[in-house]
Design a protein around this motif. Sequence first.
Motif, PDB file in Angstrom:
ATOM      1  N   VAL A   1      -8.718 -10.616   8.610  1.00 27.93           N
ATOM      2  CA  VAL A   1      -8.997  -9.979   7.320  1.00 27.93           C
ATOM      3  C   VAL A   1      -7.674  -9.411   6.809  1.00 27.93           C
ATOM      4  O   VAL A   1      -7.058  -8.564   7.466  1.00 27.93           O
ATOM      5  CB  VAL A   1     -10.042  -8.851   7.476  1.00 27.93           C
ATOM      6  N   LEU A   2      -7.233  -9.911   5.662  1.00 29.22           N
ATOM      7  CA  LEU A   2      -5.930  -9.518   5.120  1.00 29.22           C
ATOM      8  C   LEU A   2      -6.086  -8.874   3.746  1.00 29.22           C
ATOM      9  O   LEU A   2      -7.132  -8.997   3.100  1.00 29.22           O
ATOM     10  CB  LEU A   2      -5.006 -10.731   5.020  1.00 29.22           C
ATOM     11  N   ILE A   3      -5.009  -8.195   3.307  1.00 28.05           N
ATOM     12  CA  ILE A   3      -5.028  -7.521   2.000  1.00 28.05           C
ATOM     13  C   ILE A   3      -3.923  -8.089   1.114  1.00 28.05           C
ATOM     14  O   ILE A   3      -2.769  -8.190   1.556  1.00 28.05           O
ATOM     15  CB  ILE A   3      -4.828  -5.998   2.150  1.00 28.05           C
ATOM     16  N   ASP A   4      -4.273  -8.473  -0.097  1.00 30.03           N
ATOM     17  CA  ASP A   4      -3.280  -8.887  -1.091  1.00 30.03           C
ATOM     18  C   ASP A   4      -2.864  -7.606  -1.820  1.00 30.03           C
ATOM     19  O   ASP A   4      -3.570  -7.119  -2.696  1.00 30.03           O
ATOM     20  CB  ASP A   4      -3.917  -9.900  -2.050  1.00 30.03           C
ATOM     21  N   THR A   5      -1.706  -7.055  -1.437  1.00 30.42           N
ATOM     22  CA  THR A   5      -1.315  -5.743  -1.965  1.00 30.42           C
ATOM     23  C   THR A   5      -1.035  -5.786  -3.466  1.00 30.42           C
ATOM     24  O   THR A   5      -1.176  -4.772  -4.149  1.00 30.42           O
ATOM     25  CB  THR A   5      -0.085  -5.193  -1.213  1.00 30.42           C
ATOM     26  N   ASP A   6      -0.663  -6.950  -3.985  1.00 33.13           N
ATOM     27  CA  ASP A   6      -0.412  -7.043  -5.432  1.00 33.13           C
ATOM     28  C   ASP A   6      -1.708  -6.851  -6.228  1.00 33.13           C
ATOM     29  O   ASP A   6      -1.699  -6.313  -7.334  1.00 33.13           O
ATOM     30  CB  ASP A   6       0.194  -8.414  -5.795  1.00 33.13           C
ATOM     31  N   LYS A   7      -2.832  -7.317  -5.635  1.00 31.14           N
ATOM     32  CA  LYS A   7      -4.112  -7.186  -6.351  1.00 31.14           C
ATOM     33  C   LYS A   7      -4.728  -5.801  -6.180  1.00 31.14           C
ATOM     34  O   LYS A   7      -5.580  -5.389  -6.958  1.00 31.14           O
ATOM     35  CB  LYS A   7      -5.107  -8.222  -5.812  1.00 31.14           C
ATOM     36  N   CYS A   8      -4.327  -5.099  -5.116  1.00 35.51           N
ATOM     37  CA  CYS A   8      -4.939  -3.807  -4.787  1.00 35.51           C
ATOM     38  C   CYS A   8      -4.681  -2.773  -5.888  1.00 35.51           C
ATOM     39  O   CYS A   8      -3.553  -2.614  -6.339  1.00 35.51           O
ATOM     40  CB  CYS A   8      -4.379  -3.310  -3.448  1.00 35.51           C
ATOM     41  N   LYS A   9      -5.745  -2.060  -6.280  1.00 32.84           N
ATOM     42  CA  LYS A   9      -5.620  -1.022  -7.319  1.00 32.84           C
ATOM     43  C   LYS A   9      -5.760   0.375  -6.716  1.00 32.84           C
ATOM     44  O   LYS A   9      -5.951   1.364  -7.428  1.00 32.84           O
ATOM     45  CB  LYS A   9      -6.681  -1.209  -8.411  1.00 32.84           C
ATOM     46  N   ALA A  10      -5.742   0.455  -5.371  1.00 35.81           N
ATOM     47  CA  ALA A  10      -5.786   1.739  -4.664  1.00 35.81           C
ATOM     48  C   ALA A  10      -7.006   2.587  -5.045  1.00 35.81           C
ATOM     49  O   ALA A  10      -6.927   3.815  -5.119  1.00 35.81           O
ATOM     50  CB  ALA A  10      -4.490   2.530  -4.894  1.00 35.81           C
ATOM     51  N   CYS A  11      -8.155   1.910  -5.258  1.00 36.41           N
ATOM     52  CA  CYS A  11      -9.359   2.639  -5.700  1.00 36.41           C
ATOM     53  C   CYS A  11     -10.073   3.351  -4.549  1.00 36.41           C
ATOM     54  O   CYS A  11     -10.981   4.150  -4.785  1.00 36.41           O
ATOM     55  CB  CYS A  11     -10.330   1.682  -6.395  1.00 36.41           C
ATOM     56  N   LYS A  12      -9.702   3.008  -3.298  1.00 40.88           N
ATOM     57  CA  LYS A  12     -10.229   3.651  -2.076  1.00 40.88           C
ATOM     58  C   LYS A  12     -11.606   3.145  -1.648  1.00 40.88           C
ATOM     59  O   LYS A  12     -12.192   3.672  -0.694  1.00 40.88           O
ATOM     60  CB  LYS A  12     -10.265   5.182  -2.169  1.00 40.88           C
ATOM     61  N   ASP A  13     -12.179   2.164  -2.329  1.00 40.54           N
ATOM     62  CA  ASP A  13     -13.507   1.668  -1.923  1.00 40.54           C
ATOM     63  C   ASP A  13     -13.469   1.103  -0.501  1.00 40.54           C
ATOM     64  O   ASP A  13     -14.410   1.286   0.273  1.00 40.54           O
ATOM     65  CB  ASP A  13     -14.007   0.586  -2.899  1.00 40.54           C
ATOM     66  N   CYS A  14     -12.386   0.412  -0.140  1.00 40.53           N
ATOM     67  CA  CYS A  14     -12.271  -0.163   1.213  1.00 40.53           C
ATOM     68  C   CYS A  14     -12.182   0.953   2.245  1.00 40.53           C
ATOM     69  O   CYS A  14     -12.792   0.876   3.316  1.00 40.53           O
ATOM     70  CB  CYS A  14     -11.066  -1.092   1.303  1.00 40.53           C
ATOM     71  N   LEU A  15     -11.436   1.971   1.912  1.00 41.54           N
ATOM     72  CA  LEU A  15     -11.266   3.129   2.811  1.00 41.54           C
ATOM     73  C   LEU A  15     -12.636   3.766   3.101  1.00 41.54           C
ATOM     74  O   LEU A  15     -12.946   4.119   4.238  1.00 41.54           O
ATOM     75  CB  LEU A  15     -10.310   4.104   2.141  1.00 41.54           C
ATOM     76  N   MET A  16     -13.460   3.876   2.071  1.00 39.24           N
ATOM     77  CA  MET A  16     -14.789   4.474   2.232  1.00 39.24           C
ATOM     78  C   MET A  16     -15.716   3.542   3.014  1.00 39.24           C
ATOM     79  O   MET A  16     -16.584   3.996   3.756  1.00 39.24           O
ATOM     80  CB  MET A  16     -15.418   4.741   0.852  1.00 39.24           C
ATOM     81  N   ALA A  17     -15.538   2.229   2.849  1.00 37.51           N
ATOM     82  CA  ALA A  17     -16.469   1.269   3.459  1.00 37.51           C
ATOM     83  C   ALA A  17     -16.188   1.012   4.931  1.00 37.51           C
ATOM     84  O   ALA A  17     -17.098   0.666   5.687  1.00 37.51           O
ATOM     85  CB  ALA A  17     -16.403  -0.059   2.688  1.00 37.51           C
ATOM     86  N   CYS A  18     -14.962   1.163   5.363  1.00 35.93           N
ATOM     87  CA  CYS A  18     -14.593   0.802   6.740  1.00 35.93           C
ATOM     88  C   CYS A  18     -15.198   1.784   7.748  1.00 35.93           C
ATOM     89  O   CYS A  18     -14.935   2.981   7.676  1.00 35.93           O
ATOM     90  CB  CYS A  18     -13.077   0.777   6.894  1.00 35.93           C
ATOM     91  N   PRO A  19     -15.968   1.292   8.708  1.00 33.02           N
ATOM     92  CA  PRO A  19     -16.594   2.202   9.675  1.00 33.02           C
ATOM     93  C   PRO A  19     -15.611   2.810  10.667  1.00 33.02           C
ATOM     94  O   PRO A  19     -15.946   3.782  11.349  1.00 33.02           O
ATOM     95  CB  PRO A  19     -17.601   1.298  10.409  1.00 33.02           C
ATOM     96  N   PHE A  20     -14.417   2.255  10.779  1.00 38.00           N
ATOM     97  CA  PHE A  20     -13.439   2.747  11.758  1.00 38.00           C
ATOM     98  C   PHE A  20     -12.354   3.629  11.135  1.00 38.00           C
ATOM     99  O   PHE A  20     -11.491   4.145  11.846  1.00 38.00           O
ATOM    100  CB  PHE A  20     -12.747   1.574  12.461  1.00 38.00           C
ATOM    101  N   GLY A  21     -12.335   3.756   9.828  1.00 38.57           N
ATOM    102  CA  GLY A  21     -11.216   4.460   9.184  1.00 38.57           C
ATOM    103  C   GLY A  21      -9.932   3.680   9.381  1.00 38.57           C
ATOM    104  O   GLY A  21      -8.854   4.256   9.535  1.00 38.57           O
ATOM    105  N   ALA A  22     -10.057   2.352   9.382  1.00 39.38           N
ATOM    106  CA  ALA A  22      -8.891   1.507   9.699  1.00 39.38           C
ATOM    107  C   ALA A  22      -7.991   1.239   8.496  1.00 39.38           C
ATOM    108  O   ALA A  22      -6.943   0.625   8.635  1.00 39.38           O
ATOM    109  CB  ALA A  22      -9.371   0.176  10.276  1.00 39.38           C
TER     110      ALA A  22
END
Length: 181
Positions: free
Chosen positions: A85-106
């Motif tokens: 599972v990778l992140i395209d940092t150019d597309k990322c808008k830093a909205c934090k939805d992924c941070l909230m969704a991750c069960p591990f705080g990863a």
Amino acid sequence: MEKLSHFVVGDGTKCIGCKACEVACHASHSVNGITAGNIDTPVFPKLFVTRVEEVTVPVQCHHCEDAPCAQACLEKAIYFAGDKVLIDTDKCKACKDCLMACPFGAVELVSQFVNGEEVIQENLKKPRMYANKCDLCDTRKQGPICVEVCPKQALRLVDPHKEKKEKNRKAVATIVGMFKK
Ligand code: SF4
Ligand code: SF4
């Protein structure tokens, strides 16, 4: 059977909290020949050494098969590449939805740096940020550097299929041992 993603896990009985894994992770993902000795920005690792009571252990992405972070990302900035599972940092808008969704705080949101300088969004007068997490050292052919540098061998790359089969074998050996008594 679908190939399950590999991931790195830490062993809290071995980790001494030295953070060598965090520093090596940051250096390994930095451009322009940065090494642990000449880091010129804050350290932004992709794993997080975490202390709980008497135990210290790194936490990082499990490359979940259903990837809640990717499902939460409206920008489609998080994706599967092979079994990672990778992140395209150019597309990322830093909205934090992924941070909230991750069960591990990863996932952590970090500032973007170019040539040692923090990138500031001119209109907002704020640093440009993006989501950051373990990519299993995607471009490093020797595999995750954290596993390599840990002086206590507290980190290991897990192949879930192999792990399961090994447990099956141990279970059978135990059962056979019981019948031999
Ligand atoms: S390098 Fe090893 S011992 Fe040090 S913090 Fe990381 S996992 Fe723990
Ligand atoms: S960041 Fe979290 S939710 Fe996303 S794949 Fe990794 S562990 Fe799973």
